[in-house]
Design a protein around this motif. Structure first.
Motif, PDB file in Angstrom:
ATOM      1  N   PRO A 131      56.975  59.407  29.037  1.00 26.53           N
ATOM      2  CA  PRO A 131      56.209  60.542  28.495  1.00 26.53           C
ATOM      3  C   PRO A 131      57.038  61.824  28.640  1.00 26.53           C
ATOM      4  CG  PRO A 131      54.803  59.176  29.873  1.00 26.53           C
ATOM      5  CD  PRO A 131      56.209  58.685  30.085  1.00 26.53           C
ATOM      6  N   ALA A 132      57.180  62.562  27.546  1.00 27.45           N
ATOM      7  CA  ALA A 132      58.086  63.717  27.578  1.00 27.45           C
ATOM      8  C   ALA A 132      57.445  64.966  27.002  1.00 27.45           C
ATOM      9  CB  ALA A 132      59.372  63.399  26.820  1.00 27.45           C
ATOM     10  N   VAL A 133      57.911  66.110  27.486  1.00 24.31           N
ATOM     11  CA  VAL A 133      57.515  67.412  26.968  1.00 24.31           C
ATOM     12  C   VAL A 133      58.793  68.203  26.737  1.00 24.31           C
ATOM     13  CG1 VAL A 133      57.158  68.271  29.334  1.00 24.31           C
ATOM     14  CG2 VAL A 133      56.204  69.541  27.408  1.00 24.31           C
ATOM     15  N   ILE A 134      58.838  68.942  25.638  1.00 24.47           N
ATOM     16  CA  ILE A 134      60.053  69.660  25.271  1.00 24.47           C
ATOM     17  C   ILE A 134      59.849  71.168  25.400  1.00 24.47           C
ATOM     18  CG2 ILE A 134      61.687  70.136  23.414  1.00 24.47           C
ATOM     19  CD1 ILE A 134      61.065  67.313  22.350  1.00 24.47           C
ATOM     20  N   LEU A 135      60.723  71.792  26.154  1.00 22.31           N
ATOM     21  CA  LEU A 135      60.722  73.251  26.341  1.00 22.31           C
ATOM     22  C   LEU A 135      61.877  73.810  25.524  1.00 22.31           C
ATOM     23  CD1 LEU A 135      60.306  73.232  30.229  1.00 22.31           C
ATOM     24  CD2 LEU A 135      58.505  73.520  28.531  1.00 22.31           C
ATOM     25  N   VAL A 179      57.936  75.549  35.451  1.00 18.29           N
ATOM     26  CA  VAL A 179      57.033  75.311  36.581  1.00 18.29           C
ATOM     27  C   VAL A 179      55.594  75.140  36.094  1.00 18.29           C
ATOM     28  CG1 VAL A 179      56.039  76.347  38.665  1.00 18.29           C
ATOM     29  CG2 VAL A 179      58.509  76.455  38.263  1.00 18.29           C
ATOM     30  N   ALA A 180      55.191  75.946  35.125  1.00 17.86           N
ATOM     31  CA  ALA A 180      53.839  75.848  34.581  1.00 17.86           C
ATOM     32  C   ALA A 180      53.583  74.473  33.977  1.00 17.86           C
ATOM     33  CB  ALA A 180      53.607  76.939  33.535  1.00 17.86           C
ATOM     34  N   VAL A 181      54.572  73.949  33.270  1.00 20.07           N
ATOM     35  CA  VAL A 181      54.427  72.626  32.650  1.00 20.07           C
ATOM     36  C   VAL A 181      54.422  71.526  33.706  1.00 20.07           C
ATOM     37  CG1 VAL A 181      55.685  70.934  31.251  1.00 20.07           C
ATOM     38  CG2 VAL A 181      55.314  73.247  30.378  1.00 20.07           C
ATOM     39  N   LEU A 182      55.319  71.631  34.674  1.00 13.77           N
ATOM     40  CA  LEU A 182      55.401  70.601  35.709  1.00 13.77           C
ATOM     41  C   LEU A 182      54.149  70.535  36.575  1.00 13.77           C
ATOM     42  CD1 LEU A 182      59.093  71.079  36.932  1.00 13.77           C
ATOM     43  CD2 LEU A 182      58.205  69.169  35.577  1.00 13.77           C
ATOM     44  N   THR A 183      53.489  71.653  36.777  1.00 15.49           N
ATOM     45  CA  THR A 183      52.328  71.699  37.676  1.00 15.49           C
ATOM     46  C   THR A 183      50.999  71.759  36.931  1.00 15.49           C
ATOM     47  OG1 THR A 183      52.479  74.123  37.844  1.00 15.49           O
ATOM     48  CG2 THR A 183      53.669  72.823  39.501  1.00 15.49           C
ATOM     49  N   ALA A 184      51.035  71.647  35.609  1.00 21.50           N
ATOM     50  CA  ALA A 184      49.797  71.730  34.815  1.00 21.50           C
ATOM     51  C   ALA A 184      48.863  70.572  35.139  1.00 21.50           C
ATOM     52  CB  ALA A 184      50.142  71.723  33.328  1.00 21.50           C
ATOM     53  N   ASN A 185      47.575  70.849  35.117  1.00 26.78           N
ATOM     54  CA  ASN A 185      46.582  69.812  35.361  1.00 26.78           C
ATOM     55  C   ASN A 185      46.349  68.944  34.127  1.00 26.78           C
ATOM     56  OD1 ASN A 185      46.016  70.578  38.069  1.00 26.78           O
ATOM     57  ND2 ASN A 185      44.695  72.240  37.338  1.00 26.78           N
ATOM     58  N   ASP A 186      46.528  69.539  32.945  1.00 27.11           N
ATOM     59  CA  ASP A 186      46.320  68.780  31.710  1.00 27.11           C
ATOM     60  C   ASP A 186      47.589  68.027  31.314  1.00 27.11           C
ATOM     61  OD1 ASP A 186      47.383  71.399  31.269  1.00 27.11           O
ATOM     62  OD2 ASP A 186      47.113  71.127  29.118  1.00 27.11           O
ATOM     63  N   ASP A 187      47.426  66.988  30.541  1.00 26.68           N
ATOM     64  CA  ASP A 187      48.540  66.141  30.125  1.00 26.68           C
ATOM     65  C   ASP A 187      49.495  66.916  29.227  1.00 26.68           C
ATOM     66  OD1 ASP A 187      50.196  64.034  29.592  1.00 26.68           O
ATOM     67  OD2 ASP A 187      48.811  62.997  28.239  1.00 26.68           O
ATOM     68  N   GLN A 188      50.766  66.932  29.588  1.00 27.67           N
ATOM     69  CA  GLN A 188      51.776  67.678  28.830  1.00 27.67           C
ATOM     70  C   GLN A 188      52.593  66.778  27.899  1.00 27.67           C
ATOM     71  OE1 GLN A 188      52.380  71.229  29.047  1.00 27.67           O
ATOM     72  NE2 GLN A 188      50.337  71.005  29.892  1.00 27.67           N
ATOM     73  N   ALA A 189      52.445  65.479  28.050  1.00 24.21           N
ATOM     74  CA  ALA A 189      53.253  64.543  27.259  1.00 24.21           C
ATOM     75  C   ALA A 189      53.045  64.759  25.762  1.00 24.21           C
ATOM     76  CB  ALA A 189      52.905  63.112  27.632  1.00 24.21           C
ATOM     77  N   GLY A 190      54.144  64.811  25.037  1.00 24.55           N
ATOM     78  CA  GLY A 190      54.086  64.962  23.588  1.00 24.55           C
ATOM     79  C   GLY A 190      54.085  66.397  23.105  1.00 24.55           C
ATOM     80  N   LYS A 191      53.981  67.358  24.018  1.00 29.52           N
ATOM     81  CA  LYS A 191      53.946  68.759  23.616  1.00 29.52           C
ATOM     82  C   LYS A 191      55.356  69.305  23.394  1.00 29.52           C
ATOM     83  CE  LYS A 191      49.526  69.941  25.795  1.00 29.52           C
ATOM     84  NZ  LYS A 191      48.808  70.876  26.693  1.00 29.52           N
ATOM     85  N   VAL A 192      55.455  70.238  22.463  1.00 31.03           N
ATOM     86  CA  VAL A 192      56.710  70.941  22.182  1.00 31.03           C
ATOM     87  C   VAL A 192      56.411  72.435  22.226  1.00 31.03           C
ATOM     88  CG1 VAL A 192      58.549  71.373  20.522  1.00 31.03           C
ATOM     89  CG2 VAL A 192      57.568  69.074  20.722  1.00 31.03           C
ATOM     90  N   TYR A 193      57.078  73.141  23.113  1.00 32.45           N
ATOM     91  CA  TYR A 193      56.866  74.581  23.256  1.00 32.45           C
ATOM     92  C   TYR A 193      58.053  75.355  22.680  1.00 32.45           C
ATOM     93  CZ  TYR A 193      53.142  73.491  26.647  1.00 32.45           C
ATOM     94  OH  TYR A 193      51.997  73.024  27.264  1.00 32.45           O
ATOM     95  N   GLU A 194      57.753  76.281  21.757  1.00 29.86           N
ATOM     96  CA  GLU A 194      58.774  77.197  21.244  1.00 29.86           C
ATOM     97  C   GLU A 194      58.716  78.458  22.104  1.00 29.86           C
ATOM     98  OE1 GLU A 194      60.862  76.257  19.096  1.00 29.86           O
ATOM     99  OE2 GLU A 194      59.914  74.711  17.834  1.00 29.86           O
ATOM    100  N   LEU A 195      59.694  78.628  22.969  1.00 32.53           N
ATOM    101  CA  LEU A 195      59.629  79.673  23.987  1.00 32.53           C
ATOM    102  C   LEU A 195      60.585  80.830  23.675  1.00 32.53           C
ATOM    103  CD1 LEU A 195      59.516  77.324  27.106  1.00 32.53           C
ATOM    104  CD2 LEU A 195      57.592  78.335  25.845  1.00 32.53           C
ATOM    105  N   ALA A 196      60.023  82.024  23.617  1.00 36.69           N
ATOM    106  CA  ALA A 196      60.816  83.219  23.312  1.00 36.69           C
ATOM    107  C   ALA A 196      60.104  84.444  23.858  1.00 36.69           C
ATOM    108  CB  ALA A 196      61.016  83.342  21.805  1.00 36.69           C
ATOM    109  N   GLY A 197      60.805  85.572  23.859  1.00 32.67           N
ATOM    110  CA  GLY A 197      60.231  86.806  24.372  1.00 32.67           C
ATOM    111  C   GLY A 197      59.139  87.364  23.479  1.00 32.67           C
TER     112      GLY A 197
END
Length: 285
Positions: A131-135, A179-197
């Protein structure tokens, strides 16, 4: 158990610092190529284990007992995909429940030359069985603030980004997202986050901010991509890094480093660090 790969690097250390605020040190594994470089983390109770992306045999011992793994992308451009696949295979053997990967902003469509290895890694992630999540991390403020001493010395910040807008954030913001993704209570698998300022700027605006804060006049000098690369080589940068920076600026001119979705601030629960604050920090050090 949380495993942070590349833990002695700049991003990895920030992730561990912020993870220590949420979980006991004994639940954190710092996976590093050279354990001696993480002796300070070991002294704080973090488990330090030797792990080399290029030596798959080291990864099984490093990942033993891992529940969640943060794969910080390799810095060895050209070798990344194979190294990342070795981590995926070891994560699967370890029975990890989540593998988070630091990719690049809009990796699937990005014009950045460095995006190709991230694209290939993301494809491999989807097929690896973990199960993977992409940052998808955008640009760091530090990519530009590191050049401030040279800009002050020459009265100019050189680049080839034209009027392209750059939605960067501080490295600590991206660490907070991990850290937010690693410690999240909800399932993060399959999510893709587009992260920017939260906000964006041109390099002309960057130079103007450096001028305001330093009191020394700095202009933005926009060069053709080939000339910017040549200037970086003349400044002593290695070929691969000069090529990467010049290509990235050229892609920025076409919008590759711009994003206004504000997924990063939503994920970390606060506004992203202002560019002005990172410039102030750079000038103070």
């Amino acid at each position: 158990m949380f495993v942070i790969t590349g833990a002695s690097g700049q991003l990895g250390r920030l992730v561990i610092e912020q993870l220590l605020e949420k979980v006991p040190a004994a639940q954190i594994i710092a996976a590093v190529r050279s354990p001696e470089k993480a002796a300070d983390l070991a002294a704080r109770g973090v488990q330090v284990r030797q792990a080399d992306y290029s030596q798959p045999a080291t990864l099984d011992a490093a990942f033993a007992g891992a529940e969640k793994i943060l794969l910080i992308s390799s810095s060895e451009v050209g070798q990344r995909v194979g190294q990342h696949q070795a981590v995926m295979a070891a994560a699967k053997r370890a029975g990890a429940g989540l593998l988070a990967y630091t990719s690049v902003l809009h990796a699937d469509t990005s014009l950045l030359g460095l995006a190709e290895e991230h694209r290939q890694t993301e494809i491999a992630l989807a097929a690896c069985g973990v199960p993977a999540v992409i940052l998808r991390n955008g640009w760091y403020h530090e990519n530009y603030t590191a050049a401030i001493p040279g800009a002050l010395a020459h009265g100019a910040h050189f680049g080839c980004a034209g009027e392209g807008r750059i939605s960067s954030a501080a490295r600590t913001d991206y660490a907070a997202a991990a850290v937010a993704v690693l410690t999240a209570n909800d399932d993060q698998a399959g999510k893709v986050y587009e992260l920017a300022g939260d906000s964006a700027y041109t390099l002309s605006e960057f130079a103007a901010q450096v001028t305001r804060q330093s009191g020394k006049h700095v202009v933005y000098s926009d060069l053709p991509e080939a000339d910017f690369k040549a200037a970086l080589l003349q400044a002593g940068l290695p070929e691969f890094l000069a090529q990467l920076l010049a290509n990235s600026d050229a892609a920025a001119a076409k919008g590759a480093l711009f994003d206004q979705g504000q997924q990063l601030s939503k994920l970390i629960g606060r506004s992203t660090t202002l560019l002005a604050a990172s410039i102030a920090q750079a000038l103070a050090t």
